[in-house]
Design a protein around this motif. Structure first.
Motif, PDB file in Angstrom:
ATOM      1  N   VAL A   1       0.864  -1.180   0.000  1.00  9.42           N
ATOM      2  CA  VAL A   1       0.000   0.000   0.000  1.00  9.42           C
ATOM      3  C   VAL A   1       0.901   1.230   0.000  1.00  9.42           C
ATOM      4  O   VAL A   1       1.451   1.616   1.034  1.00  9.42           O
ATOM      5  N   PRO A   2       1.111   1.861  -1.154  1.00  6.30           N
ATOM      6  CA  PRO A   2       2.056   2.983  -1.226  1.00  6.30           C
ATOM      7  C   PRO A   2       1.541   4.221  -0.509  1.00  6.30           C
ATOM      8  O   PRO A   2       0.331   4.477  -0.435  1.00  6.30           O
ATOM      9  N   ARG A   3       2.461   4.992   0.021  1.00  2.00           N
ATOM     10  CA  ARG A   3       2.152   6.275   0.644  1.00  2.00           C
ATOM     11  C   ARG A   3       2.654   7.392  -0.254  1.00  2.00           C
ATOM     12  O   ARG A   3       3.720   7.288  -0.862  1.00  2.00           O
ATOM     13  N   MET A   4       1.853   8.492  -0.318  1.00  2.00           N
ATOM     14  CA  MET A   4       2.147   9.585  -1.236  1.00  2.00           C
ATOM     15  C   MET A   4       2.757  10.787  -0.526  1.00  2.00           C
ATOM     16  O   MET A   4       2.686  10.910   0.706  1.00  2.00           O
TER      17      MET A   4
ATOM     18  N   GLY B   1       6.935   5.212  -1.084  1.00  2.00           N
ATOM     19  CA  GLY B   1       7.174   6.241  -0.075  1.00  2.00           C
ATOM     20  C   GLY B   1       8.118   5.811   1.022  1.00  2.00           C
ATOM     21  O   GLY B   1       8.017   6.277   2.161  1.00  2.00           O
ATOM     22  N   VAL B   2       9.056   4.934   0.683  1.00  2.00           N
ATOM     23  CA  VAL B   2      10.004   4.403   1.668  1.00  2.00           C
ATOM     24  C   VAL B   2      11.413   4.814   1.253  1.00  2.00           C
ATOM     25  O   VAL B   2      11.847   4.531   0.136  1.00  2.00           O
ATOM     26  N   GLY B   3      12.133   5.453   2.166  1.00  2.00           N
ATOM     27  CA  GLY B   3      13.457   5.965   1.834  1.00  2.00           C
ATOM     28  C   GLY B   3      14.606   5.085   2.262  1.00  2.00           C
ATOM     29  O   GLY B   3      15.745   5.299   1.838  1.00  2.00           O
ATOM     30  N   SER B   4      14.341   4.083   3.101  1.00  2.00           N
ATOM     31  CA  SER B   4      15.416   3.204   3.567  1.00  2.00           C
ATOM     32  C   SER B   4      14.843   1.835   3.879  1.00  2.00           C
ATOM     33  O   SER B   4      13.616   1.660   4.010  1.00  2.00           O
ATOM     34  N   VAL B   5      15.731   0.860   4.005  1.00  2.00           N
ATOM     35  CA  VAL B   5      15.306  -0.504   4.299  1.00  2.00           C
ATOM     36  C   VAL B   5      14.545  -0.557   5.617  1.00  2.00           C
ATOM     37  O   VAL B   5      13.583  -1.328   5.758  1.00  2.00           O
TER      38      VAL B   5
ATOM     39  N   LEU C   1       3.280  -1.413   5.814  1.00  2.00           N
ATOM     40  CA  LEU C   1       3.322  -1.077   4.401  1.00  2.00           C
ATOM     41  C   LEU C   1       2.444  -2.034   3.586  1.00  2.00           C
ATOM     42  O   LEU C   1       2.087  -1.743   2.452  1.00  2.00           O
ATOM     43  N   LEU C   2       2.070  -3.160   4.179  1.00  2.00           N
ATOM     44  CA  LEU C   2       1.356  -4.211   3.469  1.00  2.00           C
ATOM     45  C   LEU C   2      -0.121  -4.244   3.849  1.00  2.00           C
ATOM     46  O   LEU C   2      -0.479  -4.025   5.003  1.00  2.00           O
ATOM     47  N   ALA C   3      -0.959  -4.525   2.854  1.00  2.00           N
ATOM     48  CA  ALA C   3      -2.380  -4.701   3.111  1.00  2.00           C
ATOM     49  C   ALA C   3      -2.576  -6.045   3.821  1.00  2.00           C
ATOM     50  O   ALA C   3      -1.914  -7.025   3.500  1.00  2.00           O
TER      51      ALA C   3
END
Length: 425
Positions: free
Chosen positions: A73-76, A412-416, A423-425
Motif C-alpha cells: 500500500v504505497p504512501r504519497m 514512499g520508503v526511503g530506507s530498508v 506497508l502491506l495490506a
C-alpha cells in the motif's frame, strides 16, 4: 557498477537508452521470460535439477503464489529523493538486503560455475553463500570474491572428520558465518530428476569441496574395493566414468589418464554418497559444531516457530526461513507464510533471513516488510548464469536491486528500515 543512491533509475535508464539504438537486454528482465530463456539454454538434466522441486511441484508453486497475498500500500507525498538500500548483517554493512543463496552443481548451468558467480557478486558487493555442493573448491571461490563478503553453507556429513575439515576451511577463507542446512538430511522425492535417472553427484559433479578436502580424500582412499559384479558397460556408464575421472583429476591435482585407470574416482563418488548427510542429528548437536568454530552459526530450513525457539535456545546466531525452494517436501507450507510466525517468535534476538520463491525486487520488499533482515535469491541468478555467465548473474542481481529501489521509492520508503509490516495490506 556499484549499488548506490538512485540505482533503480540508473539501471532503468541504461536499458531504455540502449533501446533507442535497437539493443534489448540479453538477459530478460521479466521473471517468466528469464525462466523460459534459461530453460531453452539448459540441458534437460540441468533444467530439471535447478528448476524442479519435490513431488508434484506444489511447494514450488506455493512459494511464489504466497507473495500475491501480501499487497503493498504505497504512501504519497513522501520525500524519497535520496534512498538507501544499505543494511547491516552480522556486523557487516551490505549494499542491499540481498545475498546469493547457496546452490550446488553450478557447472550444470555454465562451465565457469562459481568463478562467474563470485565475480558478479564481487562487482556489486553482494554477499555470496558458498555451497558445500559447489563445482569449485571454496578456496578458489574465495580468491575470486576478493574482499567481498562470503558465508559458507554446510551440509553436516555423517563423517565428523569431514565436517571439521570443512569448517576449518570455511574459517580459513574468511567466511562471515557457517550456515547449516537442516532440511536435507534426506534427499527429497524430486520427480523430474528421477524421471531422467540423473543425480549429478553420482557423476562427480558438484562435489569439488569433497574432492579437494584432505579428510575426505583419506576416507575415500581407505574405502574397501567393491565386490559387486560390474554390469555390462553402456554409453551412459562410460560417460559417467569419464566424468568421474575428469573431476577427480581436476580437484586432486592428478592427470586425467591416471584418474581414468585408478579406482579412486569411483571410490570417491561412492564415499560421498555414503557420507553426504545424516538423519540422527538433533538440536543438541549444535553444541558440537560450536566447539569446532568461533564463527557465527546460522541454521537454514526453519519453518515452525517452535524450531525458531529451539534454535535460539541452542545458541544459534541467526536463522534462515526456507523450505529449500520447494525441493524437499511436496505440499509444504510456503516459506513466506512461515515467515511472520518465526519473526514473532524470534522477536529481534537474532537475524532472520529468508529464501524460497523470491523472483523480483518487489518480492524482496515484501519479505523484508514481513520481518526478514535480508533475503537470499536463488534460481533467478542461476538462470542468468546459464544465459550469459558472469554478465548474466550480474544482470539479474542488478535488475532485482533496481526494482527494489524503485518499489521503495514509489511506496514512499526511503530506507530498508522503512520496509515494515504496516506497508502491506
Amino acid at each position: 557498477m556499484s549499488i548506490g543512491p538512485g540505482v533503480g533509475r540508473t539501471i532503468q535508464s541504461r536499458i531504455y537508452r540502449a533501446g533507442v539504438f535497437g539493443h534489448r537486454p540479453g538477459v530478460p528482465v521479466e521473471p517468466s521470460e528469464l525462466e523460459a530463456a534459461a530453460r531453452r539454454a539448459m540441458s534437460k538434466q540441468a533444467w530439471a535439477y535447478v528448476a524442479g522441486g519435490a513431488g508434484q511441484q506444489r511447494t514450488v508453486a506455493a512459494n511464489t503464489a504466497a507473495f500475491a497475498r501480501h499487497r503493498i500500500v504505497p504512501r504519497m507525498f513522501v520525500d524519497v529523493t535520496t534512498r538507501s538500500l544499505e543494511t547491516t548483517l552480522l556486523g557487516r554493512t551490505i549494499p542491499a538486503p540481498l545475498l546469493l543463496a547457496p546452490i550446488g552443481v553450478l557447472e550444470m548451468a555454465h562451465p565457469d560455475a562459481e568463478y562467474a558467480v563470485a565475480r558478479a557478486a564481487r562487482s556489486l558487493g553482494i554477499p555470496m553463500v558458498i555451497s558445500t555442493q559447489g563445482s569449485v573448491p571454496m578456496e578458489d571461490t574465495a580468491r575470486t570474491l576478493g574482499e567481498s563478503p562470503r558465508l559458507y553453507q554446510l551440509y553436516w556429513s555423517s563423517d565428523e572428520t569431514v565436517v571439521r575439515s570443512f569448517v576449518e576451511r570455511a574459517e580459513a577463507i574468511g567466511s562471515d558465518a557457517i550456515v547449516v542446512t537442516l532440511d536435507t538430511h534426506l534427499l527429497g522425492w524430486r520427480t523430474r530428476d528421477l524421471d531422467l535417472g540423473y543425480l549429478p553427484f553420482a557423476r562427480a559433479e558438484g562435489i569439488a569441496q569433497y574432492l579437494s578436502d584432505p579428510a575426505f580424500r583419506e576416507l575415500a582412499a581407505t574405502r574397501p574395493a567393491s565386490t559387486e559384479a560390474t554390469p555390462r558397460p553402456t554409453v551412459a556408464a562410460v560417460r559417467a566414468l569419464l566424468s568421474m575421472a575428469r573431476h577427480h583429476a581436476r580437484w586432486t591435482g592428478g592427470s586425467f589418464r591416471e584418474s581414468l585407470r585408478s579406482p579412486l574416482p569411483r571410490a570417491s563418488v561412492e564415499t560421498f554418497l555414503d557420507v553426504f548427510s545424516r538423519s540422527d542429528l538433533t538440536w543438541a548437536d549444535l553444541a558440537r559444531l560450536r566447539e569446532m568454530t568461533s564463527l557465527p552459526i546460522l541454521v537454514k530450513g526453519v519453518q515452525h516457530p517452535d524450531d525458531a525457539r529451539l534454535a535460539i535456545e541452542h545458541g544459534v546466531d541467526g536463522l534462515v526461513v526456507s523450505n529449500h525452494g520447494g525441493r524437499q517436501i511436496d505440499n509444504a507450507i510456503a516459506s513466506l507464510d512461515a515467515l511472520p510466525g518465526v519473526v514473532a517468535e524470534v522477536a529481534g534476538r537474532v537475524p532472520v533471513l529468508f529464501d524460497s520463491g523470491v523472483r523480483s525486487g518487489a518480492d524482496v520488499a515484501v519479505a523484508v516488510a514481513l520481518g526478514a533482515d535480508a533475503v537470499l535469491l536463488g534460481r533467478p541468478w542461476v538462470y542468468g548464469l546459464a544465459l550469459a555467465g558472469e554478465a548474466g548473474v550480474r544482470s539479474v542481481l542488478e535488475n532485482v536491486v533496481a526494482e527494489l529501489d524503485l518499489t521503495m521509492g514509489l511506496a514512499g520508503v526511503g530506507s530498508v528500515k522503512g520496509l515494515t509490516r504496516d506497508l502491506l495490506a
